[in-house]
Design a protein around this motif. Sequence first.
Motif, PDB file in Angstrom:
ATOM      1  N   GLU A  69     -14.232   6.429 -10.075  1.00  0.00           N
ATOM      2  CA  GLU A  69     -13.365   7.288  -9.180  1.00  0.00           C
ATOM      3  C   GLU A  69     -12.058   6.653  -8.804  1.00  0.00           C
ATOM      4  O   GLU A  69     -12.092   5.407  -8.853  1.00  0.00           O
ATOM      5  CB  GLU A  69     -14.451   7.295  -8.100  1.00  0.00           C
ATOM      6  N   ARG A  70     -10.937   7.350  -8.490  1.00  0.00           N
ATOM      7  CA  ARG A  70      -9.894   6.575  -8.111  1.00  0.00           C
ATOM      8  C   ARG A  70      -9.518   7.220  -6.878  1.00  0.00           C
ATOM      9  O   ARG A  70      -9.347   8.521  -6.655  1.00  0.00           O
ATOM     10  CB  ARG A  70      -8.616   6.874  -9.247  1.00  0.00           C
ATOM     11  N   GLU A  71      -8.942   6.452  -6.026  1.00  0.00           N
ATOM     12  CA  GLU A  71      -8.565   7.092  -4.730  1.00  0.00           C
ATOM     13  C   GLU A  71      -7.419   6.003  -4.048  1.00  0.00           C
ATOM     14  O   GLU A  71      -7.510   4.905  -4.358  1.00  0.00           O
ATOM     15  CB  GLU A  71      -9.619   6.985  -3.627  1.00  0.00           C
ATOM     16  N   GLU A  72      -6.329   6.551  -3.435  1.00  0.00           N
ATOM     17  CA  GLU A  72      -5.282   6.052  -2.949  1.00  0.00           C
ATOM     18  C   GLU A  72      -5.114   6.224  -1.503  1.00  0.00           C
ATOM     19  O   GLU A  72      -5.536   7.530  -1.311  1.00  0.00           O
ATOM     20  CB  GLU A  72      -4.049   6.393  -3.467  1.00  0.00           C
ATOM     21  N   LEU A  73      -5.036   5.425  -0.566  1.00  0.00           N
ATOM     22  CA  LEU A  73      -5.074   5.596   0.826  1.00  0.00           C
ATOM     23  C   LEU A  73      -3.546   5.260   1.259  1.00  0.00           C
ATOM     24  O   LEU A  73      -2.837   4.379   1.050  1.00  0.00           O
ATOM     25  CB  LEU A  73      -6.080   4.679   1.611  1.00  0.00           C
ATOM     26  N   GLY A  74      -2.990   6.000   2.206  1.00  0.00           N
ATOM     27  CA  GLY A  74      -2.065   5.492   3.121  1.00  0.00           C
ATOM     28  C   GLY A  74      -0.657   5.092   2.410  1.00  0.00           C
ATOM     29  O   GLY A  74      -0.314   4.112   2.296  1.00  0.00           O
ATOM     30  N   ARG A  75      -0.157   6.003   1.360  1.00  0.00           N
ATOM     31  CA  ARG A  75       1.143   5.768   0.655  1.00  0.00           C
ATOM     32  C   ARG A  75       2.148   5.027   1.533  1.00  0.00           C
ATOM     33  O   ARG A  75       2.295   5.742   2.931  1.00  0.00           O
ATOM     34  CB  ARG A  75       1.470   6.969   0.040  1.00  0.00           C
ATOM     35  N   GLY A  76       2.933   4.039   1.224  1.00  0.00           N
ATOM     36  CA  GLY A  76       3.733   3.437   2.255  1.00  0.00           C
ATOM     37  C   GLY A  76       4.994   4.324   2.396  1.00  0.00           C
ATOM     38  O   GLY A  76       5.467   4.955   1.543  1.00  0.00           O
ATOM     39  N   HIS A  77       5.306   4.517   3.630  1.00  0.00           N
ATOM     40  CA  HIS A  77       6.583   5.131   4.080  1.00  0.00           C
ATOM     41  C   HIS A  77       7.402   3.967   4.664  1.00  0.00           C
ATOM     42  O   HIS A  77       7.877   4.038   5.763  1.00  0.00           O
ATOM     43  CB  HIS A  77       6.326   6.088   5.218  1.00  0.00           C
ATOM     44  N   GLY A  78       7.818   2.884   3.847  1.00  0.00           N
ATOM     45  CA  GLY A  78       8.569   1.870   4.409  1.00  0.00           C
ATOM     46  C   GLY A  78       7.765   0.712   4.957  1.00  0.00           C
ATOM     47  O   GLY A  78       8.173  -0.125   5.318  1.00  0.00           O
ATOM     48  N   THR A  79       6.458   0.989   5.170  1.00  0.00           N
ATOM     49  CA  THR A  79       5.621   0.195   5.797  1.00  0.00           C
ATOM     50  C   THR A  79       4.689  -0.377   4.498  1.00  0.00           C
ATOM     51  O   THR A  79       4.742  -0.259   3.298  1.00  0.00           O
ATOM     52  CB  THR A  79       5.193   0.749   7.044  1.00  0.00           C
ATOM     53  N   ALA A  80       3.255  -0.581   5.114  1.00  0.00           N
ATOM     54  CA  ALA A  80       2.230  -0.961   4.143  1.00  0.00           C
ATOM     55  C   ALA A  80       1.732   0.308   3.691  1.00  0.00           C
ATOM     56  O   ALA A  80       1.541   1.517   4.099  1.00  0.00           O
ATOM     57  CB  ALA A  80       1.312  -1.585   5.018  1.00  0.00           C
ATOM     58  N   GLY A  81       1.530   0.314   2.245  1.00  0.00           N
ATOM     59  CA  GLY A  81       0.567   1.112   1.599  1.00  0.00           C
ATOM     60  C   GLY A  81      -0.714   0.267   0.924  1.00  0.00           C
ATOM     61  O   GLY A  81      -0.803  -0.743   0.728  1.00  0.00           O
ATOM     62  N   ASN A  82      -1.833   1.341   0.675  1.00  0.00           N
ATOM     63  CA  ASN A  82      -2.939   0.709   0.363  1.00  0.00           C
ATOM     64  C   ASN A  82      -3.155   1.400  -0.861  1.00  0.00           C
ATOM     65  O   ASN A  82      -3.159   2.607  -0.870  1.00  0.00           O
ATOM     66  CB  ASN A  82      -4.161   0.819   1.560  1.00  0.00           C
ATOM     67  N   ALA A  83      -3.940   0.737  -1.926  1.00  0.00           N
ATOM     68  CA  ALA A  83      -4.568   1.342  -3.162  1.00  0.00           C
ATOM     69  C   ALA A  83      -5.817   0.935  -3.337  1.00  0.00           C
ATOM     70  O   ALA A  83      -6.086  -0.332  -3.195  1.00  0.00           O
ATOM     71  CB  ALA A  83      -3.608   1.052  -4.095  1.00  0.00           C
ATOM     72  N   PHE A  98     -12.816  -1.083   8.192  1.00  0.00           N
ATOM     73  CA  PHE A  98     -12.159  -1.841   9.333  1.00  0.00           C
ATOM     74  C   PHE A  98     -11.097  -3.143   8.686  1.00  0.00           C
ATOM     75  O   PHE A  98      -9.933  -3.068   9.324  1.00  0.00           O
ATOM     76  CB  PHE A  98     -13.243  -2.752  10.063  1.00  0.00           C
ATOM     77  N   ARG A  99     -11.480  -3.695   7.591  1.00  0.00           N
ATOM     78  CA  ARG A  99     -10.505  -4.445   6.909  1.00  0.00           C
ATOM     79  C   ARG A  99      -9.385  -3.789   6.342  1.00  0.00           C
ATOM     80  O   ARG A  99      -8.186  -4.171   6.745  1.00  0.00           O
ATOM     81  CB  ARG A  99     -11.078  -4.969   5.664  1.00  0.00           C
ATOM     82  N   VAL A 100      -9.492  -2.660   5.886  1.00  0.00           N
ATOM     83  CA  VAL A 100      -8.347  -1.853   5.379  1.00  0.00           C
ATOM     84  C   VAL A 100      -7.213  -1.476   6.793  1.00  0.00           C
ATOM     85  O   VAL A 100      -6.100  -1.645   6.479  1.00  0.00           O
ATOM     86  CB  VAL A 100      -8.863  -0.693   4.568  1.00  0.00           C
ATOM     87  N   ALA A 101      -7.923  -1.033   7.673  1.00  0.00           N
ATOM     88  CA  ALA A 101      -7.116  -0.793   8.894  1.00  0.00           C
ATOM     89  C   ALA A 101      -6.507  -1.889   9.499  1.00  0.00           C
ATOM     90  O   ALA A 101      -5.405  -1.883   9.810  1.00  0.00           O
ATOM     91  CB  ALA A 101      -8.183   0.064   9.903  1.00  0.00           C
ATOM     92  N   ALA A 102      -7.265  -3.124   9.651  1.00  0.00           N
ATOM     93  CA  ALA A 102      -6.644  -4.333  10.151  1.00  0.00           C
ATOM     94  C   ALA A 102      -5.287  -4.671   9.388  1.00  0.00           C
ATOM     95  O   ALA A 102      -4.319  -5.249   9.925  1.00  0.00           O
ATOM     96  CB  ALA A 102      -7.637  -5.097  10.342  1.00  0.00           C
ATOM     97  N   LEU A 103      -5.555  -4.986   8.061  1.00  0.00           N
ATOM     98  CA  LEU A 103      -4.490  -5.291   7.059  1.00  0.00           C
ATOM     99  C   LEU A 103      -3.320  -4.413   7.113  1.00  0.00           C
ATOM    100  O   LEU A 103      -2.277  -4.881   7.191  1.00  0.00           O
ATOM    101  CB  LEU A 103      -4.887  -5.559   5.953  1.00  0.00           C
TER     102      LEU A 103
END
Length: 148
Positions: free
Chosen positions: A2-16, A99-104
């Motif tokens: 399974e592969r998932e990406e969250l929150g692609r960065g728009h000049g700020t943080a992106g998560n993979a 919560f860790r993803v959101a905090a970082l």
Amino acid sequence: MEREELGRGHGTAGNAVLCQQAWPPAGDSHPHRQWLADALKENDPSNVILFLVGSKKDLSTPAQYSLMEKDALKVAQEMQAEYWAVSSLTGENVRDFFFRVAALTFESSVLAELERSHTRRIGDTVRISSNESDLYLSTPRKKPKCCQ
């Protein structure tokens, strides 16, 4: 896999987030390398936060889990990712992981805005904006049955 990406960065943080049921994955001992290359192409490598998630922890015996975790930790270190073992069945580590993803992500966004605006004094206001039209949902979300 399974592969998932969250929150692609728009000049700020992106998560993979790479979610894998078992380590090493059957048939391919290094699928994470291609996934990492793809994730870094689509996100600013200097701002992306990487997570490796071992799912279905509850399906492994303690001995199997120990071996899988050893392999997963090696992969996470190679990727420079944070490793999390979770079980959606038991709920183990699921809430803490999100919560860790959101905090970082929040911390990275604030730091990026501080760098951009040169605001560094205590008491200064930091404004974080988004161009996303769907930032706020207009209808309330239903709570999933698995997390009640």
